[in-house]
Design an enzyme around this catalytic site. Structure first.
Site, mmCIF file in Angstrom:
data_model
loop_
_atom_site.group_PDB
_atom_site.id
_atom_site.type_symbol
_atom_site.label_atom_id
_atom_site.label_comp_id
_atom_site.label_asym_id
_atom_site.label_seq_id
_atom_site.Cartn_x
_atom_site.Cartn_y
_atom_site.Cartn_z
ATOM 1 N N LYS A 19 0.061 3.706 -2.680
ATOM 2 C CA LYS A 19 -0.935 4.771 -2.562
ATOM 3 C C LYS A 19 -0.299 6.140 -2.328
ATOM 4 O O LYS A 19 -0.969 7.171 -2.483
ATOM 5 C CB LYS A 19 -1.916 4.440 -1.447
ATOM 6 C CG LYS A 19 -2.735 3.163 -1.736
ATOM 7 C CD LYS A 19 -3.715 2.869 -0.620
ATOM 8 C CE LYS A 19 -4.551 1.626 -0.944
ATOM 9 N NZ LYS A 19 -4.118 0.438 -0.229
ATOM 10 N N SER A 64 -6.557 3.506 4.075
ATOM 11 C CA SER A 64 -5.862 2.691 3.075
ATOM 12 C C SER A 64 -6.839 1.962 2.162
ATOM 13 O O SER A 64 -6.601 0.829 1.733
ATOM 14 C CB SER A 64 -4.924 1.675 3.751
ATOM 15 O OG SER A 64 -3.962 1.200 2.824
ATOM 16 N N SER A 101 0.801 -1.230 0.000
ATOM 17 C CA SER A 101 0.000 0.000 0.000
ATOM 18 C C SER A 101 0.833 1.280 0.000
ATOM 19 O O SER A 101 0.260 2.373 -0.078
ATOM 20 C CB SER A 101 -0.957 0.011 1.197
ATOM 21 O OG SER A 101 -2.068 -0.821 0.936
#
Length: 388
Positions: free
Chosen positions: A73, A130, A70
Site C-alpha cells: 500500500k 490499512s 500491506s
C-alpha cells in the site's frame, strides 16, 4: 588560481561550509573508528538507512525478495499521490465503491457498495486503517481496474530503482509473483517522504474514523517514540510481520525496514532497536548544497576568464559520531577547460575522505554556460596551451 590553490581552498572550506542528496543511495557506510555491531535482528530481511546520504547503517539480506503484504500500500499511495500532483484527480473527488472493493478480504475501512467516498478519506482509510477495500477503490478510480493499476505500480517501481520488486495488486494480498526487498521498500519510503510532504503526515495519524468505526494505526512505534512519524505495517501468513518506519532526530532522518518478523511485537522491538542504534552511533551532515559555487577554474578560449564549479546535488555524509573534525576533501579538475562549456557539464571530481578512506565522490560541474571568446583571444589561448 592554480590547481594546488583550488585543492587547498576546498580543504579549508569543507568544514566551514554549512552542514548538505547523494548520487549513490543504499551503500554500506565506511567506518573510520570502532562502532558497535548493529543489534541482532531475528527477521530474515532488514535494513537501516539514512534518508539523505543513503548510507546503510545495518542490514540483513536487504536485497533478498520477500512478500510485502500491506507494505504494498506504500506504492498504492505513491501512485495516487503522483496522480494528485499531476492534477489528474483531486482529494475531493467522489469515488463510487464497487462490489469488488466492498468484497476485499483482510483489513477493511468498511465502505459499502455504491457509497460515494472522497479520495482523501479513502487514502486515510488505506494508510491508517490499512483498508484493502479502500486500496481497491483507489486503484479502480485511478486506472479503471486493479490489474491496470498494478502496471502503473511496476512502472513507478522501475523508475525509482526498485530492481527486485514486482506488484500484482494494490493491497498486498498473497500472490506468487508479488515481491519486494527491504532496500527497495526503503527507496519507496524515501520517495514518499521527499516528494509528498503534504501527504506524509497521514502516516503518523494514530486513528481514523469512518462510518462510526474508529480503527487505530497498527504502527505502535507512533506511541512509543515521538521521533517516529511513519510509515506502514504489513502482515500475511506467508510474509510474516513487516514494518517500514521512519524517524527524525536532530535533523537526521533514518528509515528502517523489517520483513518477516515472527510477531507484531517483534517487528516493533526490532525496528526500534535499529533506529536507536543509528541515532546513537552515527550522525549525518550536509556538506554542500546544489548550485553552490565551490571554486572556479581557468577557462581557455572563452568569452570569460574563468568558470565556477559546483556539485549537481546536495552532498550529505553519514559518519560515526565525533568524527566530523576528521573529514577532509580534495578536488581535481579534468584538464584544461576549453570553451564552449554547457551548464552542468562535468569538469572534475570532488572526493570526501574520513581517516584516509574515501566515503563520497561527486562530479564537479559547471554552474553556467560559457561561450567561445573572440578569434584573437582564442588564438592566444591556443598558443599558450602548448606550454601547459
Amino acid at each position: 588560481m592554480t590547481l594546488r590553490t583550488l585543492v587547498l581552498a576546498l580543504l579549508l572550506g569543507l568544514l566551514a561550509a554549512p552542514a548538505a542528496a547523494q548520487a549513490r543511495w543504499g551503500e554500506p557506510i565506511v567506518e573510520s573508528t570502532p562502532v558497535p555491531s548493529p543489534p541482532a535482528i531475528a527477521a530474515p530481511n532488514y535494513v537501516l538507512v539514512d534518508l539523505h546520504s543513503g548510507d546503510i547503517l545495518a542490514q540483513g539480506n536487504p536485497k533478498t525478495s520477500h512478500p510485502p503484504a500491506s507494505l504494498t500500500k506504500l506504492m498504492t499511495a505513491y501512485v495516487v499521490f503522483r496522480e494528485l500532483s499531476a492534477g489528474n484527480i483531486s482529494l475531493d473527488d467522489q469515488v463510487t465503491i464497487s462490489e469488488k472493493a466492498w468484497r476485499a478480504e483482510g483489513s477493511r475501512m468498511f465502505v459499502e457498495v455504491g457509497d460515494q467516498v472522497s479520495v482523501e478519506k479513502l487514502l486515510q482509510g488505506m494508510i491508517v486503517q490499512s483498508g484493502n477495500d479502500a486500496s481497491v477503490a483507489l486503484a479502480e478510480y485511478v486506472a479503471g481496474d486493479e490489474r491496470t493499476f498494478a502496471q502503473l505500480m511496476n512502472q513507478h517501481a522501475e523508475r525509482l530503482g526498485m530492481e527486485n520488486t514486482h506488484y500484482t495488486n494494490a493491497t498486498g494480498m498473497p500472490d506468487s509473483e508479488l515481491r519486494t526487498t527491504a532496500l527497495d521498500t526503503a527507496r519507496l519510503a524515501k520517495a514518499i517522504i521527499e516528494e509528498f510532504p503534504e501527504y506524509y503526515d497521514w502516516y503518523s495519524q494514530r486513528a481514523f474514523t469512518y462510518a462510526g468505526i474508529t480503527q487505530h494505526n497498527r504502527n505502535k512505534l507512533l506511541w512509543r517514540d515521538s521521533s517516529v512519524d511513519g510509515l506502514k505495517t504489513g502482515y500475511t501468513s506467508n510474509a510474516g510481520y513487516n514494518l517500514t518506519t521512519s524517524a527524525k532526530r536532530d535533523g537526521m532522518r533514518l528509515i528502517s525496514v523489517v520483513l518477516g518478523a515472527d510477531s507484531a511485537q517483534a517487528r516493533i522491538r526490532q525496528s526500534h532497536q535499529l533506529l536507536n542504534y543509528g541515532f546513537r552511533f552515527f550522525e549525518t551532515h550536509r556538506l554542500y548544497t546544489a548550485d553552490e559555487a565551490l571554486t572556479e577554474t581557468k577557462l581557455w578560449q572563452g568569452a570569460q576568464e574563468s568558470i565556477s564549479l559546483g556539485v549537481p546535488h546536495d552532498i550529505y555524509v553519514t559518519i560515526p559520531r565525533r568524527e566530523y573534525d576528521n573529514l577532509s576533501a580534495s578536488m581535481s579538475v579534468d584538464g584544461p577547460v576549453i570553451a564552449p562549456i554547457g551548464a552542468g557539464e562535468p569538469l572534475g571530481r570532488l572526493r570526501v575522505e574520513l581517516a584516509d578512506t574515501t566515503i563520497h565522490e561527486a562530479p564537479l560541474v559547471s554552474q553556467s554556460e560559457a561561450e567561445k571568446g573572440g578569434l584573437w583571444g582564442q588564438m592566444i589561448d591556443k598558443i599558450l596551451l602548448r606550454f601547459q
